[in-house]
Write an enzyme that holds these catalytic residues in place. Structure first.
Site, mmCIF file in Angstrom:
data_model
loop_
_atom_site.group_PDB
_atom_site.id
_atom_site.type_symbol
_atom_site.label_atom_id
_atom_site.label_comp_id
_atom_site.label_asym_id
_atom_site.label_seq_id
_atom_site.Cartn_x
_atom_site.Cartn_y
_atom_site.Cartn_z
ATOM 1 N N LYS A 250 0.849 -1.203 0.000
ATOM 2 C CA LYS A 250 0.000 0.000 0.000
ATOM 3 C C LYS A 250 0.876 1.241 0.000
ATOM 4 O O LYS A 250 1.688 1.435 0.910
ATOM 5 C CB LYS A 250 -0.921 -0.011 1.229
ATOM 6 C CG LYS A 250 -1.716 1.304 1.430
ATOM 7 C CD LYS A 250 -2.663 1.225 2.629
ATOM 8 C CE LYS A 250 -3.306 2.578 2.934
ATOM 9 N NZ LYS A 250 -4.173 2.568 4.128
ATOM 10 N N LYS A 262 -10.128 12.805 8.350
ATOM 11 C CA LYS A 262 -9.625 12.350 9.649
ATOM 12 C C LYS A 262 -9.555 13.532 10.620
ATOM 13 O O LYS A 262 -9.426 14.676 10.191
ATOM 14 C CB LYS A 262 -8.206 11.795 9.471
ATOM 15 C CG LYS A 262 -8.152 10.426 8.838
ATOM 16 C CD LYS A 262 -6.725 9.899 8.821
ATOM 17 C CE LYS A 262 -6.639 8.531 8.180
ATOM 18 N NZ LYS A 262 -7.345 7.477 8.917
ATOM 19 N N ASP A 273 1.528 6.174 5.718
ATOM 20 C CA ASP A 273 0.561 5.260 5.110
ATOM 21 C C ASP A 273 1.093 4.595 3.835
ATOM 22 O O ASP A 273 0.388 3.850 3.171
ATOM 23 C CB ASP A 273 -0.753 6.010 4.829
ATOM 24 C CG ASP A 273 -1.975 5.125 4.970
ATOM 25 O OD1 ASP A 273 -1.844 4.021 5.533
ATOM 26 O OD2 ASP A 273 -3.053 5.536 4.499
ATOM 27 N N ASP A 332 -12.230 7.139 3.772
ATOM 28 C CA ASP A 332 -11.024 6.874 4.560
ATOM 29 C C ASP A 332 -10.641 5.388 4.520
ATOM 30 O O ASP A 332 -9.542 5.022 4.923
ATOM 31 C CB ASP A 332 -11.253 7.325 6.007
ATOM 32 C CG ASP A 332 -9.957 7.491 6.776
ATOM 33 O OD1 ASP A 332 -8.878 7.448 6.135
ATOM 34 O OD2 ASP A 332 -10.015 7.667 8.005
ATOM 35 N N GLU A 334 -9.526 3.763 2.124
ATOM 36 C CA GLU A 334 -9.001 3.886 0.756
ATOM 37 C C GLU A 334 -7.939 2.836 0.436
ATOM 38 O O GLU A 334 -7.734 2.503 -0.724
ATOM 39 C CB GLU A 334 -8.409 5.293 0.542
ATOM 40 C CG GLU A 334 -6.952 5.506 0.999
ATOM 41 C CD GLU A 334 -6.721 5.293 2.484
ATOM 42 O OE1 GLU A 334 -7.700 5.379 3.252
ATOM 43 O OE2 GLU A 334 -5.576 5.038 2.897
ATOM 44 N N ARG A 336 -7.836 -0.373 0.901
ATOM 45 C CA ARG A 336 -8.404 -1.566 0.245
ATOM 46 C C ARG A 336 -8.825 -1.243 -1.194
ATOM 47 O O ARG A 336 -8.840 -2.122 -2.044
ATOM 48 C CB ARG A 336 -9.575 -2.094 1.096
ATOM 49 C CG ARG A 336 -10.688 -1.096 1.296
ATOM 50 C CD ARG A 336 -11.617 -1.466 2.451
ATOM 51 N NE ARG A 336 -11.073 -1.078 3.739
ATOM 52 C CZ ARG A 336 -11.670 -1.303 4.915
ATOM 53 N NH1 ARG A 336 -12.829 -1.938 4.953
ATOM 54 N NH2 ARG A 336 -11.123 -0.917 6.035
HETATM 55 N N1 BES Z 1 -4.346 4.390 6.954
HETATM 56 C C1 BES Z 1 -5.511 4.115 7.700
HETATM 57 C C2 BES Z 1 -5.300 3.063 8.770
HETATM 58 C C3 BES Z 1 -4.557 3.508 10.000
HETATM 59 C C4 BES Z 1 -5.206 4.217 10.993
HETATM 60 C C5 BES Z 1 -3.262 3.134 10.188
HETATM 61 C C6 BES Z 1 -4.524 4.575 12.133
HETATM 62 C C7 BES Z 1 -2.593 3.477 11.343
HETATM 63 C C8 BES Z 1 -3.211 4.206 12.312
HETATM 64 C C9 BES Z 1 -6.631 3.620 6.784
HETATM 65 O O1 BES Z 1 -6.634 4.144 5.500
HETATM 66 C C10 BES Z 1 -7.907 4.036 7.433
HETATM 67 O O2 BES Z 1 -8.136 5.207 7.536
HETATM 68 N N2 BES Z 1 -8.705 3.066 7.847
HETATM 69 C C11 BES Z 1 -9.925 3.340 8.513
HETATM 70 C C12 BES Z 1 -10.958 2.373 8.018
HETATM 71 C C13 BES Z 1 -12.345 2.674 8.480
HETATM 72 C C14 BES Z 1 -12.842 3.937 7.825
HETATM 73 C C15 BES Z 1 -13.236 1.519 8.135
HETATM 74 C C16 BES Z 1 -9.689 3.178 10.013
HETATM 75 O O3 BES Z 1 -8.969 2.265 10.411
HETATM 76 O O4 BES Z 1 -10.211 3.991 10.770
HETATM 77 ZN ZN ZN Z 2 -4.848 4.752 4.763
HETATM 78 MN MN MN Z 3 -7.674 5.994 5.379
#
Ligand code: BES
Ligand code: ZN
Ligand code: MN
Length: 499
Positions: A250, A262, A273, A332, A334, A336
């Site tokens: 990723k 966020k 990320d 968010d 994104e 996947r």
């Molecule tokens: N890059 C983030 C995941 C992440 C969050 C990594 C905090 C490290 C610390 C990912 O793109 C994301 O935002 N995921 C969301 C998914 C949710 C919207 C279903 C998450 O984990 O909040």
């Molecule tokens: Zn992310």
């Molecule tokens: Mn995200």
């Protein structure tokens, strides 16, 4: 870091030129030479407990060439203990800013301990400098590994020094801020790896990605003025017809969350990320150095997740390269959306296995913290091999479930699936989403959201899981070369990489 391997007895080590000497001490050391005598008397006086990680620093002891000597207990002598001893010892030498250090293994130097010592020494001495105007550069540049039998330690040494080069490459790119690590820059970094023997690199842009039909990946990139990149790296260390291992990383160079923005606190950390992508680049850096007998493909979908008039909106439906449609309920989620198209693209390599690596979910951080990465796998032998590689490299992971019920929440009224399910089991539902795009190949997914970087005072990239992946690949390469040649699944493998 420049490593050297030398056959040295402890007595010989005393006269070796170095700015600092680290002697790994265990309970069996006898006082036959000057360094061992120092260790024996420190232990006897109670100043050097046998617990791994306990150290004592001596300055200019008589009969030793190196001005600084650190005696470091290795406890039970297992690799994990050697690791904590070396971390503490390198830390203890820091104020003297040694350029050349020597680590001396007294009695035995088993391969895993040599590996652990080298990775730990590099970890403890890494310094980020890329965007600092007048920072102190890393002082420790040369590390001599002194062992009783250099020939025996050579394979472990070579693997570890290549792995360290890969870890440091991954750390470097992981640490760079978003404006110094755009998708274009990441693509250039990948292209630079093409200078190594057996590595080829191709970097696709928005037009090619559109032509491939990667509608899900392209949709995430749309909110940014930085153009996306899709990196295709190939390392060919074995016969052409040997099916490759495909690594997918990723590469979100900054994740604002998009329209599903966020919160502001700690949003800077979303520059990390792209650590999955960085780990794939790191593995290729290590493969370039080590040249093992295996074929590996690296795929990196890279873009920013930003917010503007063209950005993806909640409720939008996108069409992935697989043809499946996705309702984007949260912009968010994104990661996947970009990985799914890379997983579809991976099919053309007829892979032996596909492993994707991603800072995918905050839920995985909640589940496993910063110690173990989340491991999801559709294939038992692949899962077992990755677990073992994690333990051996001290870059550990933990198996998570993939029961079909976890995918139930991904249903959508307007598309073939939604990109999120409920809050419960978020790391697992993300993996279930990815699984819908997996081809017939054995597949594993590593969620490194908790392990790819550290927050707080020690904020920075860890270079994980380069250690795990390199171990997995070298074990696989060794198994393939010692086994009789396998019959290729097809007489000729035709692989397309361009649209
Ligand atoms: N890059 C983030 C995941 C992440 C969050 C990594 C905090 C490290 C610390 C990912 O793109 C994301 O935002 N995921 C969301 C998914 C949710 C919207 C279903 C998450 O984990 O909040
Ligand atoms: Zn992310
Ligand atoms: Mn995200």
């Amino acid at each position: 870091m420049d490593f050297q391997l030398k056959t040295l007895t402890v007595a010989q080590a005393a006269t070796e030129k170095a700015d600092a000497l680290i002697l790994l001490v265990d309970a069996s050391s006898t006082a036959g030479d000057v360094l061992s005598a120092l260790a024996a008397s420190a232990r006897k006086a109670g100043d050097l407990p046998d617990k791994a990680g306990k150290v004592i620093t001596l300055y200019r002891p008589a009969g030793v060439t190196a001005p600084r000597v650190v005696l470091a207990s290795i406890g039970d002598g297992k690799p994990a203990a050697v690791r904590s001893a070396v971390l503490a010892a390198v830390q203890a030498t820091k104020s003297g800013q040694p350029k050349r250090a020597l680590i001396v293994f007294a009695a035995s130097a088993d391969p895993a301990s040599v590996h652990a010592a080298m990775v730990a020494a590099a970890d403890a001495s890494y310094v980020y400098t890329a965007t600092k105007s007048k920072s102190e550069p890393r002082s420790l540049r040369q590390l001599v590994i002194g062992v009783p039998d250099a020939k025996a330690a050579r394979p472990a040494f070579d693997e570890a020094s290549a792995t360290v080069a890969g870890i440091e490459f991954a750390k470097e790119w992981g640490n760079r801020p978003g404006n110094h690590c755009t998708p274009t820059m990441l693509g250039e970094a990948a292209r630079g790896l093409g200078a190594f023997a057996r590595i080829k690199c191709e970097v696709l842009g928005p037009k090619e990605v559109d032509k491939l039909g990667m509608g899900s990946f392209a949709a995430v990139a749309r909110g940014s003025s930085e153009p996306l990149r899709f990196v295709v790296l190939r390392y060919q260390g074995a016969a052409k017809d040997q099916a490759p291992v495909v690594l997918v990383g990723k590469g979100i160079t900054f994740d604002t969350g998009g329209v599903s923005l966020k919160p502001a606190a700690e949003m800077d950390e979303m520059k990390f990320d792209m650590c999955g992508a960085a780990s794939v680049l790191g593995v290729f850096r290590a493969l370039g150095a080590l040249q093992p007998a295996i074929n590996v493909v690296g795929l990196i979908p890279s873009c920013e997740n930003m917010n503007d008039g063209r950005a993806l909106k909640p409720g939008d439906v996108v069409t992935s390269m697989s043809g499946q449609t996705i309702e984007v309920l949260n912009t968010d989620a994104e990661g996947r959306l970009i990985l799914c198209d890379a997983l579809t693209y991976a099919k053309r390599f007829e892979p032996a296995a596909v492993i994707d690596v991603a800072t995918l979910t905050g839920a995985c951080v909640v589940a496993l913290g910063g110690v173990r990465s989340g491991l999801f796998a559709s294939d038992e032998p692949l899962a077992t091999a990755l677990e073992a590689a994690g333990e051996a490299s001290h870059d550990r992971c933990w198996r998570m479930p993939l029961d079909d019920e976890y995918g139930d929440g991904l249903k959508s009224n307007f598309a073939d699936m939604a990109n999120i399910a409920g809050r419960a089991g978020g790391a697992i539902t993300a993996a279930k989403f990815l699984q819908k795009f997996v081809g017939e190949y054995p597949w594993a997914h590593l969620d490194i959201a908790g392990t790819a970087w550290k927050s707080g005072g020690a904020k920075g990239s860890t270079g994980r899981p380069v250690g795990l992946l390199m171990r997995y690949l070298t074990v696989r390469a060794a198994a393939a070369t010692s086994a009789p040649a396998t019959v290729p699944r097809k007489a000729t493998r035709k692989v397309r990489t361009s649209p």
